[in-house]
Scaffold this motif. Structure first.
Motif, PDB file in Angstrom:
ATOM      1  N   VAL A 131       9.191   7.563 -13.526  1.00  0.00           N
ATOM      2  CA  VAL A 131       8.093   7.327 -13.327  1.00  0.00           C
ATOM      3  C   VAL A 131       7.078   9.133 -13.993  1.00  0.00           C
ATOM      4  O   VAL A 131       6.207   8.830 -14.270  1.00  0.00           O
ATOM      5  N   VAL A 132       7.470   9.699 -13.143  1.00  0.00           N
ATOM      6  CA  VAL A 132       6.906  11.427 -13.934  1.00  0.00           C
ATOM      7  C   VAL A 132       6.828  11.440 -15.622  1.00  0.00           C
ATOM      8  O   VAL A 132       5.642  11.553 -16.593  1.00  0.00           O
ATOM      9  N   THR A 133       7.912  10.746 -16.206  1.00  0.00           N
ATOM     10  CA  THR A 133       7.905  10.848 -17.793  1.00  0.00           C
ATOM     11  C   THR A 133       6.658  10.499 -17.904  1.00  0.00           C
ATOM     12  O   THR A 133       5.756  10.410 -19.241  1.00  0.00           O
ATOM     13  N   ARG A 158      11.030  20.792 -13.434  1.00  0.00           N
ATOM     14  CA  ARG A 158      11.133  21.950 -13.586  1.00  0.00           C
ATOM     15  C   ARG A 158      12.089  21.685 -15.342  1.00  0.00           C
ATOM     16  O   ARG A 158      11.877  22.116 -16.372  1.00  0.00           O
ATOM     17  N   ARG A 159      13.042  20.984 -14.341  1.00  0.00           N
ATOM     18  CA  ARG A 159      14.160  21.302 -15.520  1.00  0.00           C
ATOM     19  C   ARG A 159      14.156  20.299 -16.534  1.00  0.00           C
ATOM     20  O   ARG A 159      14.396  20.445 -17.272  1.00  0.00           O
ATOM     21  N   MET A 160      13.842  19.133 -16.251  1.00  0.00           N
ATOM     22  CA  MET A 160      13.484  17.747 -16.938  1.00  0.00           C
ATOM     23  C   MET A 160      12.350  18.151 -17.991  1.00  0.00           C
ATOM     24  O   MET A 160      12.397  18.152 -19.349  1.00  0.00           O
ATOM     25  N   VAL A 161      10.874  18.731 -17.616  1.00  0.00           N
ATOM     26  CA  VAL A 161      10.441  19.734 -18.409  1.00  0.00           C
ATOM     27  C   VAL A 161      11.022  20.379 -19.417  1.00  0.00           C
ATOM     28  O   VAL A 161      10.486  20.528 -20.451  1.00  0.00           O
ATOM     29  N   ARG A 162      11.464  21.314 -19.185  1.00  0.00           N
ATOM     30  CA  ARG A 162      12.266  21.904 -19.910  1.00  0.00           C
ATOM     31  C   ARG A 162      13.289  21.336 -20.931  1.00  0.00           C
ATOM     32  O   ARG A 162      13.180  21.839 -22.308  1.00  0.00           O
ATOM     33  N   MET A 166       8.846  18.717 -23.337  1.00  0.00           N
ATOM     34  CA  MET A 166       7.389  18.550 -22.824  1.00  0.00           C
ATOM     35  C   MET A 166       6.462  19.964 -22.926  1.00  0.00           C
ATOM     36  O   MET A 166       7.166  20.926 -22.446  1.00  0.00           O
ATOM     37  N   ASP A 167       5.427  19.442 -23.630  1.00  0.00           N
ATOM     38  CA  ASP A 167       4.634  20.706 -23.727  1.00  0.00           C
ATOM     39  C   ASP A 167       3.859  20.357 -21.945  1.00  0.00           C
ATOM     40  O   ASP A 167       2.042  19.850 -22.543  1.00  0.00           O
ATOM     41  N   ILE A 168       4.113  20.665 -21.482  1.00  0.00           N
ATOM     42  CA  ILE A 168       3.297  20.754 -20.092  1.00  0.00           C
ATOM     43  C   ILE A 168       3.945  22.155 -19.016  1.00  0.00           C
ATOM     44  O   ILE A 168       5.023  22.188 -18.686  1.00  0.00           O
ATOM     45  N   GLN A 169       3.153  22.398 -18.403  1.00  0.00           N
ATOM     46  CA  GLN A 169       3.241  23.225 -17.582  1.00  0.00           C
ATOM     47  C   GLN A 169       3.503  22.886 -16.030  1.00  0.00           C
ATOM     48  O   GLN A 169       2.374  22.911 -15.839  1.00  0.00           O
ATOM     49  N   ILE A 170       4.363  23.023 -15.606  1.00  0.00           N
ATOM     50  CA  ILE A 170       4.517  22.811 -13.990  1.00  0.00           C
ATOM     51  C   ILE A 170       4.519  23.668 -13.350  1.00  0.00           C
ATOM     52  O   ILE A 170       5.030  24.740 -12.946  1.00  0.00           O
ATOM     53  N   VAL A 171       3.199  23.757 -11.856  1.00  0.00           N
ATOM     54  CA  VAL A 171       3.451  25.019 -11.251  1.00  0.00           C
ATOM     55  C   VAL A 171       3.274  24.026  -9.966  1.00  0.00           C
ATOM     56  O   VAL A 171       2.601  23.054  -8.976  1.00  0.00           O
TER      57      VAL A 171
END
Length: 278
Positions: A131-133, A158-162, A166-171
């Motif tokens: 769902v987050v993707t 964070r690991r999924m984005v890396r 994915m061109d998104i900053q996770i805060v």
């Protein structure tokens, strides 16, 4: 502030913002918002030109015996909190907008999802990652904001984005607590007055672990002390208490470097989580 229910409406609005060079922050939620969620919105408001909050109780991350039908919902209340935080857009889709009848594509992960909450909730993180993707693909935010209370979820995202580039900053944002220390959670509403009082044992155990970790580096000794503290509360039943690496979610023997003391505890029938970074 707009409230929209379709993917096309979100995409149209975000494209308009980005055509003007405006940055977009996103706070994904399942609704029934509280001060913890608002702290994420406040952070997003400070760091972005526009803020999108998704409110979607994701059926995919609930197991067959879990509380999907009972999960609290109150869009009017949620909208008031979003409005007060300066949110520009709420995305509130129905399940059929997010998942076609023949939906069969999933985002899954090994290793980070096998322990802690993943051990007793085997479908949970596949649902979260999927769902987050989808939300990231729909909203295309520059930054997305998640709370440290769900420490394993934050590490997984964070690991999924890396891993998926994915061109998104996770805060990650700090845990927000009630005045008496209980971590803010939508599930706190399930607690009876007696259970609410008993639930304070989670924060007491977390604080004990953090204090011990300042001098005691043997993870097993710290975890044992935390378990004994929780077991002193008759209404509490431990799901897990563990010491793990804060990035890999793998168990650690020594509390050196970035570690997390994490727990899930049932108070009556309500499962609550808490953690502390040490």
């Amino acid at each position: 502030m707009k409230i929209v229910k379709t993917i096309n409406e979100v995409r149209k609005q975000v494209k308009e913002w980005k055509s003007l060079g405006q940055s977009v922050g996103m706070v994904p939620t399942m609704g029934y918002l509280h001060e913890g969620h608002k702290s994420l919105m406040d952070c997003a408001r400070k760091e972005n030109d526009k803020v999108v909050v998704s409110i979607f109780v994701n059926p995919m991350q609930f197991g067959p015996t879990e509380d999907l039908a009972e999960y609290p919902r109150d869009l009017e209340h949620d909208a008031e909190i979003c409005e007060s935080a300066g949110v520009d857009l709420i995305f509130h889709p129905e399940p059929e907008e997010m998942y076609a009848d023949d939906f069969c594509s999933f985002v899954d992960m090994d290793t980070l999802t096998e322990g802690l909450c993943g051990r007793t909730r085997p479908v949970h993180f596949r649902g979260v990652c999927t769902v987050v993707t989808k939300l990231f693909n729909i909203v295309t935010p520059d930054r997305a904001y998640f709370g440290q209370k769900d420490g394993q979820q934050l590490a997984v995202i964070r690991r999924m984005v890396r891993d998926l580039n994915m061109d998104i900053q996770i805060v990650g944002c700090p845990i927000v607590r009630e005045e008496d220390g209980l971590a803010k959670s939508s599930r706190n509403t399930y607690l009876s007055p007696e259970e609410r009082k008993a639930a304070l044992i989670l924060n007491q155990a977390v604080r004990l672990g953090a204090e011990m970790a300042e001098t005691e580096k043997d993870a097993a000794k710290v975890v044992l002390a935390m378990k004994e503290k929780i077991q002193s509360e008759p209404l509490a039943r431990i799901d897990y208490v563990e010491a793990v690496d804060a990035l890999s979610m793998q168990p650690v023997e020594r509390l050196t470097g970035g570690c997390m003391l994490a727990m899930a505890v049932y108070i009556g029938k309500t499962r609550l989580i808490d953690n502390v970074l040490v």
